[in-house]
Design an enzyme around this catalytic site. Structure first.
Site, mmCIF file in Angstrom:
data_model
loop_
_atom_site.group_PDB
_atom_site.id
_atom_site.type_symbol
_atom_site.label_atom_id
_atom_site.label_comp_id
_atom_site.label_asym_id
_atom_site.label_seq_id
_atom_site.Cartn_x
_atom_site.Cartn_y
_atom_site.Cartn_z
ATOM 1 N N GLY A 46 0.826 -1.196 0.000
ATOM 2 C CA GLY A 46 0.000 0.000 0.000
ATOM 3 C C GLY A 46 0.860 1.245 0.000
ATOM 4 O O GLY A 46 2.051 1.194 0.321
ATOM 5 N N GLN A 51 2.940 9.855 1.623
ATOM 6 C CA GLN A 51 4.216 9.163 1.465
ATOM 7 C C GLN A 51 4.958 9.608 0.207
ATOM 8 O O GLN A 51 6.150 9.375 0.086
ATOM 9 C CB GLN A 51 4.019 7.650 1.447
ATOM 10 C CG GLN A 51 3.609 7.088 2.795
ATOM 11 C CD GLN A 51 3.438 5.597 2.719
ATOM 12 O OE1 GLN A 51 2.372 5.105 2.355
ATOM 13 N NE2 GLN A 51 4.504 4.873 3.027
ATOM 14 N N CYS A 88 6.697 -0.643 6.505
ATOM 15 C CA CYS A 88 6.237 0.534 5.775
ATOM 16 C C CYS A 88 7.303 0.970 4.777
ATOM 17 O O CYS A 88 8.495 0.936 5.090
ATOM 18 C CB CYS A 88 5.951 1.658 6.769
ATOM 19 S SG CYS A 88 5.331 3.170 6.037
ATOM 20 N N LEU A 89 6.852 1.395 3.602
ATOM 21 C CA LEU A 89 7.784 1.892 2.593
ATOM 22 C C LEU A 89 8.506 3.154 3.049
ATOM 23 O O LEU A 89 9.561 3.490 2.513
ATOM 24 C CB LEU A 89 7.052 2.149 1.276
ATOM 25 C CG LEU A 89 6.476 0.907 0.590
ATOM 26 C CD1 LEU A 89 5.677 1.308 -0.639
ATOM 27 C CD2 LEU A 89 7.564 -0.092 0.249
ATOM 28 N N HIS A 130 -3.489 0.754 8.153
ATOM 29 C CA HIS A 130 -2.151 1.331 8.036
ATOM 30 C C HIS A 130 -2.156 2.560 7.127
ATOM 31 O O HIS A 130 -1.627 3.609 7.484
ATOM 32 C CB HIS A 130 -1.199 0.262 7.487
ATOM 33 C CG HIS A 130 0.206 0.707 7.292
ATOM 34 N ND1 HIS A 130 1.236 0.270 8.090
ATOM 35 C CD2 HIS A 130 0.769 1.536 6.379
ATOM 36 C CE1 HIS A 130 2.373 0.827 7.674
ATOM 37 N NE2 HIS A 130 2.113 1.597 6.630
ATOM 38 N N GLU A 131 -2.793 2.426 5.958
ATOM 39 C CA GLU A 131 -2.786 3.533 4.992
ATOM 40 C C GLU A 131 -3.679 4.687 5.447
ATOM 41 O O GLU A 131 -3.328 5.855 5.262
ATOM 42 C CB GLU A 131 -3.175 3.043 3.600
ATOM 43 C CG GLU A 131 -2.268 1.968 3.031
ATOM 44 C CD GLU A 131 -0.785 2.294 3.038
ATOM 45 O OE1 GLU A 131 -0.410 3.486 3.009
ATOM 46 O OE2 GLU A 131 0.028 1.347 3.091
ATOM 47 N N HIS A 134 -1.865 6.880 7.793
ATOM 48 C CA HIS A 134 -0.992 7.847 7.105
ATOM 49 C C HIS A 134 -1.751 9.129 6.765
ATOM 50 O O HIS A 134 -1.202 10.231 6.862
ATOM 51 C CB HIS A 134 -0.438 7.259 5.800
ATOM 52 C CG HIS A 134 0.797 6.447 5.963
ATOM 53 N ND1 HIS A 134 1.975 6.944 6.477
ATOM 54 C CD2 HIS A 134 1.045 5.153 5.647
ATOM 55 C CE1 HIS A 134 2.892 5.996 6.481
ATOM 56 N NE2 HIS A 134 2.356 4.893 5.987
#
Length: 159
Positions: A46, A51, A88-89, A130-131, A134
């Site tokens: 995701g 991000q 996480c990215l 999670h997203e 953000h």
């Protein structure tokens, strides 16, 4: 389409709350396509707009069943609990144990600004939470139980 730079933990944009998308514009469509390309290039599950430095409520997710685009998502319902490693990215090479709901129902708009309700269990439920975190300026590291650890990536061997 273009790859965008993924912001890393400590970048102030990741701590800010995102604005709603009021209409689907060519710039938002381009953002969505760039986010998908960036997520796939980084081998992610995701990616949220902050991000890539854009403070808009847009998320892309793919848990292996094809891309999901969520515009202005919000959680309608959740139940159960699962504690698993999460990464996480925006913090490459690290992971930590996080407890998330086992089931989540979200409401959002798709790329055509049509209202959709989606349900997810396990990994998809985790990705939704999670997203969406953000979009509200939060990262999973705030919820980690027991600290972060290095992620060991296994090299794929050719047969």
């Amino acid at each position: 389409m273009a790859l965008r730079k993924i912001r890393q933990l400590g970048d102030e944009v990741l701590a800010k709350k995102c604005r709603e998308v009021k209409e689907m514009t060519p710039r938002i469509r381009e953002l969505i396509e760039d986010m998908k390309e960036t997520m796939y290039d980084a081998n992610g599950v995701g990616l949220a707009a902050p991000q890539v430095g854009i403070l808009r409520r847009v998320v892309v997710i793919d848990v292996g069943e094809g891309p999901i685009v969520l515009v202005n998502p919000r959680i309608l319902e959740s139940r159960g609990e699962i504690t698993e490693d999460e990464a996480c990215l925006s913090l490459p090479g690290k992971a930590g144990q996080v407890t998330r709901p086992a089931y989540v129902k979200v409401e959002a708009w798709n790329e055509d600004m049509e209202r959709v309700e989606l349900e997810g269990e396990e990994l998809l439920a985790r990705a939704f939470c999670h997203e969406i975190d953000h979009l509200d300026g939060h990262m999973y590291v705030e919820k980690v139980e027991g600290g972060l650890h290095d992620v060991a990536y296994e090299e794929e061997e050719e047969a």
